[in-house]
Design an enzyme around this catalytic site. Structure first.
Site, PDB file in Angstrom:
ATOM      1  N   SER A 353       0.936  -1.021  -0.063  1.00  0.00           N
ATOM      2  CA  SER A 353      -0.053  -0.241  -0.103  1.00  0.00           C
ATOM      3  C   SER A 353       0.875   1.206   0.028  1.00  0.00           C
ATOM      4  O   SER A 353       1.683   1.487   0.991  1.00  0.00           O
ATOM      5  CB  SER A 353      -1.011  -0.057   1.377  1.00  0.00           C
ATOM      6  OG  SER A 353      -2.166   0.765   1.118  1.00  0.00           O
ATOM      7  N   ARG A 392       3.050 -11.894   3.136  1.00  0.00           N
ATOM      8  CA  ARG A 392       2.181 -12.084   2.069  1.00  0.00           C
ATOM      9  C   ARG A 392       2.956 -12.558   0.880  1.00  0.00           C
ATOM     10  O   ARG A 392       2.727 -13.211  -0.093  1.00  0.00           O
ATOM     11  CB  ARG A 392       1.239 -10.916   1.969  1.00  0.00           C
ATOM     12  CG  ARG A 392       0.222 -11.085   2.942  1.00  0.00           C
ATOM     13  CD  ARG A 392      -0.926  -9.904   2.545  1.00  0.00           C
ATOM     14  NE  ARG A 392      -1.999 -10.189   3.632  1.00  0.00           N
ATOM     15  CZ  ARG A 392      -3.046  -9.359   3.733  1.00  0.00           C
ATOM     16  NH1 ARG A 392      -3.161  -8.513   2.690  1.00  0.00           N
ATOM     17  NH2 ARG A 392      -3.904  -9.256   4.501  1.00  0.00           N
TER      18      ARG A 392
END
Length: 426
Positions: A353, A392
């Site tokens: 992000s 992730r």
RNA sequence: GGAGGGGUGGCAGAGCGGUUGAAUGCACUGGUCUUGAAAACCAGCAUGUCGAGAGGCAUCCAGGGUUCGAAUCCCUGCCCCUCCGCCA
């Protein structure tokens, strides 16, 4: 925090644009508080001026050997009045502060309107979803036999939403961190920093996690003081600039920091309960930039590119999303999410992000630089982005590089970090 | 953990409770002088906020207190330094 002057003078505009972020500003309350603040402040300062000049004249009178007793009692009355006024002003100011510290940043004009992630806008994508000649497994099934990823043992040790890694998987996890930090230092010109993983509330207010989002944090309560585990390295790293005035020659600053992140995940019950997608503790390599205001939009594109570069080097398919107003974080003016393809889930999932906060965080932190043009200290612009979320990324590598026999290939670029190992047998 | 000392403007460093928002030096900026530079001399040079401006208000680590008045006195916290103890 928004510029208070802008907030006061352009209240309708602000209110309108905050609707994009689904934020309702109580305009009437704000305005009435503002009006009273001004009145009381003017009255208070007038009293202070009165007291100051009188006190000074007492000083003079005393120096001249005059009788000061009558003068003193006259000022004493002003003092009582002043105390009342100050108390009143303090209350109003506290209410106003609570409001202004809780107003989110205004979305940039390029932010799409929308309420949730389904309204995010596809900017570009890289690579195609990996094709398999067999049924692709997710990371949980891939590791269930070898137990190199062990959720159950972590639940025993701590609680749900924790995990443990062993052997080559623990090493791959560490290799990813080293690889990412090295790329950012060597190719993208970031300075590596090491910072505290436990921070005070001032720092969290600076970046915007407080006062509104305390529930998302792990708090360490103590008789002496409360501290918090960091939810992201953004907090300690950005706060390096808090209450600082940097010379122009120090700007821009670009920091890369590997750290663990701790999130309570309150309100995400039942969400991503399988595997290690959503954890209370995970590692992340974070990029933070402090730049001149005129440079921040270019910096956002560059920073996003730096995160993308990691995905490209790892050969992981991804797409870039421009977050819509409703999905945008509290402090951000604009955010690009990078979503990596996860074959096990058959969908793209957020792995990074990248946000521009403009001067929103800098104002909360009083993070400034001395602008040579004006000679004055001016607010910086701050940005940050994950590059990448390590847990992730590990999932993405496992799922995208799995083979028919259940083993996992190690991406070329990581092999030197794995002592030449090319395959992990699971 | 125990015993002392200290936190003042970019830096150094003054500051009897009363024209001190703060002397002085250095650094920095502009000017004079010089062919140019240096030196010398003159001037300017903290931050925030309110105000069209004059100017007002606040700020001498932070928060409380005493006082008509606090950089200056008192209390608490934080940080730094020195010595002792302990320790990765």
């Amino acid at each position: 925090m928004l510029d208070p002057r802008f907030l006061r003078t352009e209240l309708e505009t602000v209110t309108e644009r905050l609707k994009v972020k689904n934020f309702d500003l109580d305009v009437a309350r704000f305005e009435s508080l503002e009006t009273r603040r001004k009145e009381v402040q003017v009255a208070t300062e007038a009293l202070q001026a009165e007291r100051n000049t009188r006190s000074k004249s007492i000083g003079k009178a005393k120096a001249n050997g005059e009788d000061i007793e009558p003068l003193k009692s006259a000022v004493a009355e002003i003092g009582d009045q002043l105390n009342k006024q100050q108390e009143e002003l303090r209350k109003i100011q506290a209410e106003l502060d609570e409001i202004s510290w809780s107003i989110p940043n205004i979305p940039d004009a390029s932010v799409p309107t929308g309420t949730d992630e389904s309204d995010n806008e596809l900017v570009r994508s890289w690579g195609d979803p990996t094709n398999f000649t067999f049924d692709a497994k997710d990371h949980v099934d891939l590791t269930s036999e070898s137990k190199l990823l062990d959720i159950e043992v972590a639940v025993k040790i701590a609680h749900s939403r924790f995990m443990s890694l062993r052997g080559p998987l623990a090493r791959l996890h560490r290799a990813l961190i080293q690889f990412m930090v090295d790329v950012h230092v060597q190719e993208h010109d970031y300075e590596e920093v090491y910072v505290p993983y436990i921070v005070n509330d001032e720092s969290l207010r600076g970046t915007g996690q407080l006062p509104k989002f305390e529930a998302d944090l792990f708090k360490i309560q103590n008789e002496e003081r409360d501290l918090y585990l960091i939810p992201t390295a953004e907090v300690p790293v950005t706060n390096i600039a808090r209450n600082e005035i940097f010379p122009a020659s120090d700007i821009p600053k670009r920091f890369v920091c590997h750290s663990p992140c701790f999130r309570s995940e309150a309100g995400s019950y039942g969400k991503d309960t399988r595997g290690m997608i959503r954890q209370h503790q995970f590692e992340k390599v974070e990029l933070v930039q402090m730049v001149r205001p005129e440079d921040s939009w270019d910096a956002l594109e560059a920073l996003t590119g730096h995160a993308e570069n990691i995905l490209q080097k790892l050969g992981l398919p991804y797409r870039v999303m421009n977050l819509c107003g409703g999905d945008l974080g509290f402090s951000a003016a604009k955010t690009y999410d990078l979503e990596v393809w996860l074959p096990g889930q058959g969908q793209y999932r957020e792995i990074s992000s990248c946000s521009n906060f403009l001067d929103f965080q800098a104002r909360r932190m009083q993070a400034r630089w001395r602008n040579p043009d004006s000679g004055k200290p001016e607010l910086l612009h701050t940005l940050n982005g994950s590059a990448l979320a390590v847990g992730r990324t590990l999932i993405a590598v496992l799922e995208n590089y799995q083979q028919a026999d259940g083993s996992v290939q190690i991406p070329q670029i990581l092999q030197s970090y794995m002592g030449g190992l090319t395959v992990i047998d699971l």
